[in-house]
Design a protein around this motif. Structure first.
Motif, PDB file in Angstrom:
ATOM      1  N   LYS A 211      -6.809   3.301   1.548  1.00 20.13           N
ATOM      2  CA  LYS A 211      -5.591   3.539   0.363  1.00 20.13           C
ATOM      3  C   LYS A 211      -4.873   2.302   0.113  1.00 20.13           C
ATOM      4  O   LYS A 211      -4.708   2.239  -0.866  1.00 20.13           O
ATOM      5  N   PRO A 212      -4.089   1.581   1.240  1.00 18.54           N
ATOM      6  CA  PRO A 212      -3.594   0.317   0.642  1.00 18.54           C
ATOM      7  C   PRO A 212      -4.245  -0.586   0.092  1.00 18.54           C
ATOM      8  O   PRO A 212      -3.949  -1.123  -1.004  1.00 18.54           O
ATOM      9  N   GLU A 213      -5.495  -0.797   0.442  1.00 21.04           N
ATOM     10  CA  GLU A 213      -6.397  -1.598  -0.542  1.00 21.04           C
ATOM     11  C   GLU A 213      -6.758  -1.286  -1.737  1.00 21.04           C
ATOM     12  O   GLU A 213      -6.352  -1.934  -2.813  1.00 21.04           O
ATOM     13  N   LEU A 214      -6.724   0.197  -1.925  1.00 20.16           N
ATOM     14  CA  LEU A 214      -7.038   0.757  -3.372  1.00 20.16           C
ATOM     15  C   LEU A 214      -5.786   0.483  -4.314  1.00 20.16           C
ATOM     16  O   LEU A 214      -5.981   0.104  -5.474  1.00 20.16           O
ATOM     17  N   VAL A 215      -4.448   0.522  -3.675  1.00 25.53           N
ATOM     18  CA  VAL A 215      -3.212   0.318  -4.412  1.00 25.53           C
ATOM     19  C   VAL A 215      -3.134  -1.066  -4.950  1.00 25.53           C
ATOM     20  O   VAL A 215      -2.948  -1.476  -5.775  1.00 25.53           O
ATOM     21  N   ARG A 216      -3.410  -1.738  -3.778  1.00 22.51           N
ATOM     22  CA  ARG A 216      -3.420  -3.455  -4.298  1.00 22.51           C
ATOM     23  C   ARG A 216      -4.260  -3.532  -5.355  1.00 22.51           C
ATOM     24  O   ARG A 216      -3.933  -4.528  -6.375  1.00 22.51           O
ATOM     25  N   ARG A 217      -5.735  -3.210  -5.062  1.00 22.72           N
ATOM     26  CA  ARG A 217      -6.537  -3.479  -6.282  1.00 22.72           C
ATOM     27  C   ARG A 217      -6.293  -3.268  -7.538  1.00 22.72           C
ATOM     28  O   ARG A 217      -6.848  -3.595  -8.571  1.00 22.72           O
ATOM     29  N   LEU A 218      -5.463  -2.129  -7.638  1.00 23.37           N
ATOM     30  CA  LEU A 218      -4.967  -1.367  -9.033  1.00 23.37           C
ATOM     31  C   LEU A 218      -4.074  -2.157  -9.544  1.00 23.37           C
ATOM     32  O   LEU A 218      -3.661  -2.248 -10.696  1.00 23.37           O
ATOM     33  N   GLY A 219      -3.231  -3.049  -8.781  1.00 27.32           N
ATOM     34  CA  GLY A 219      -2.430  -4.104  -9.287  1.00 27.32           C
ATOM     35  C   GLY A 219      -0.926  -3.381  -8.979  1.00 27.32           C
ATOM     36  O   GLY A 219       0.087  -3.905  -9.571  1.00 27.32           O
ATOM     37  N   ALA A 220      -0.805  -2.513  -8.032  1.00 32.57           N
ATOM     38  CA  ALA A 220       0.350  -1.747  -7.795  1.00 32.57           C
ATOM     39  C   ALA A 220       0.814  -2.128  -6.254  1.00 32.57           C
ATOM     40  O   ALA A 220       0.133  -3.153  -5.788  1.00 32.57           O
ATOM     41  N   THR A 221       2.147  -1.700  -6.033  1.00 33.94           N
ATOM     42  CA  THR A 221       2.489  -2.075  -4.786  1.00 33.94           C
ATOM     43  C   THR A 221       2.499  -1.109  -3.600  1.00 33.94           C
ATOM     44  O   THR A 221       2.983   0.127  -3.933  1.00 33.94           O
ATOM     45  N   TYR A 222       2.083  -1.384  -2.559  1.00 33.12           N
ATOM     46  CA  TYR A 222       2.021  -0.234  -1.276  1.00 33.12           C
ATOM     47  C   TYR A 222       3.170  -0.226  -0.391  1.00 33.12           C
ATOM     48  O   TYR A 222       3.519  -1.355  -0.126  1.00 33.12           O
TER      49      TYR A 222
END
Length: 352
Positions: A211-222
């Motif tokens: 989950k944290p990696e998917l958020v970061r890959r999206l360009g968002a902040t986790y």
């Protein structure tokens, strides 16, 4: 054909059953089932917590997150054999209420709607299924099996439409959005926020895993801190709440920026409470012109919007949402949630 069936209300009744092949009626498509997504609603139905079979029948075919390939289509329709399609979940009530009469059955006023795989209609968890052509939505063939994400994406397309409608009471130019929950609904809500060019933040409990990696890959902040602290630091203009966790819901409603909009998409369990300063919550909502709106389900327009969202998304990122794929014979495993699950799908073509 093989289908995933159960007796609603009977927690031990889930089984893969042989059923007669369906026949397409007038105006219907005959579809080969490819994959079926699994979500919390399916798990609740399997646990006997809700759901209902069609009138006069004991068992319900499960499955509302669909993807299939057209085998037969009516002459002159917008569909052809080989097309990828998903089936819409809800059908309008027979009265109909004013909303259902205007094809806004996601906003049904009297609750007499039916839903494929949930309430009063067989679902899409079978090797073949039929669907009325007006409730089938074409999927970009480039998406392949990721088209199974259309239904959950339609839910957040509707949620964002509700946010726009509520915010449109006055000048509304949100900049920062917080999504609470990094499951499929939360991550897809974050995807739309990123596509809109917003500063997107996602809050969840876990500190590692996909989950944290998917958020970061999206360009968002986790974020993985306490919800109240994170919201106080961010003062989001928009919150999309996708956990249903009681304290997170309260924090979401009370900690937005002025003229903030909170959209609740998660469903809370009943029977337990949290302490709430109702006076302070009321004061904040009134004095800051804040708004809270609930959103569930989707209509055909939202499904079509979902196909646009997915077509514009990075395929590798979308593929990362599907963390487990199982065959129909292993469906019991698919329905057992694991800590690293995001989206689990059942391959209806696999018997091993």
């Amino acid at each position: 054909m093989r289908a995933l069936t159960l007796v609603p209300g009977d927690a031990g009744s889930l089984a893969v059953e042989d059923l007669p092949d369906p026949q397409a009626g007038p105006g219907e498509l005959l579809v080969e089932g490819l994959v079926m997504g699994v979500c919390g609603t399916d798990r609740e139905i399997v646990a006997g917590e809700h759901g209902s079979a069609p009138d006069g029948e004991e068992r319900l075919v499960l499955g509302h997150e669909s993807l299939g390939r057209v085998l037969e289509a009516p002459a002159g329709s917008a569909f052809a054999p080989g097309d990828l399609v998903v089936g819409v979940v809800r059908r309008p009530d027979p009265v109909p209420c004013g909303a259902c009469a205007r094809e806004q059955f996601d906003m049904c006023r009297n609750g007499l709607y039916t839903e494929r795989g949930i309430v009063g209609r067989h679902g899409y968890g079978s090797e073949r299924w039929t669907v009325e052509q007006e409730y089938a939505v074409l999927v970009d063939p480039a998406l392949g099996d990721l088209g199974v994400l259309v239904e959950p994406t339609s839910v957040v397309v509707k949620a964002w439409a509700q946010i726009d409608a509520v915010g449109g009471r006055a000048w509304f130019a949100p900049e920062r959005v917080l999504v609470t929950g990094a499951g499929p609904i939360g991550l897809l809500a974050a995807l739309i926020g990123v596509q809109r060019g917003l500063d997107v933040h996602v809050l969840d409990l876990v500190e590692d895993g996909p989950k944290p990696e998917l958020v970061r890959r999206l360009g968002a902040t986790y974020h993985a801190g306490p919800s109240g602290k994170v919201m106080d630091e961010l003062e989001p203009d928009v919150v999309v709440e996708a956990t249903g966790a009681r304290q997170v819901v309260i924090d979401a409603m009370s900690r937005t920026s002025h003229y903030g909009v909170t959209c609740l998409t998660g469903v809370s369990a009943t029977g337990r409470g949290v302490q709430v300063d109702a006076g302070a919550l009321n004061r904040d909502l009134v004095l800051e012109n804040d708004a809270v709106v609930g959103s569930v389900n989707a209509n055909v327009d939202h499904y079509r919007g979902a196909t646009d969202v997915l077509a514009a998304a990075d395929r590798d990122w979308l593929g990362g949402l599907v963390t487990r794929r199982v065959g129909l014979d292993d469906v019991h495993d698919a329905l057992r949630a694991r800590p690293d699950d995001v989206k689990v799908v059942v391959d209806l073509r696999t018997t091993a």
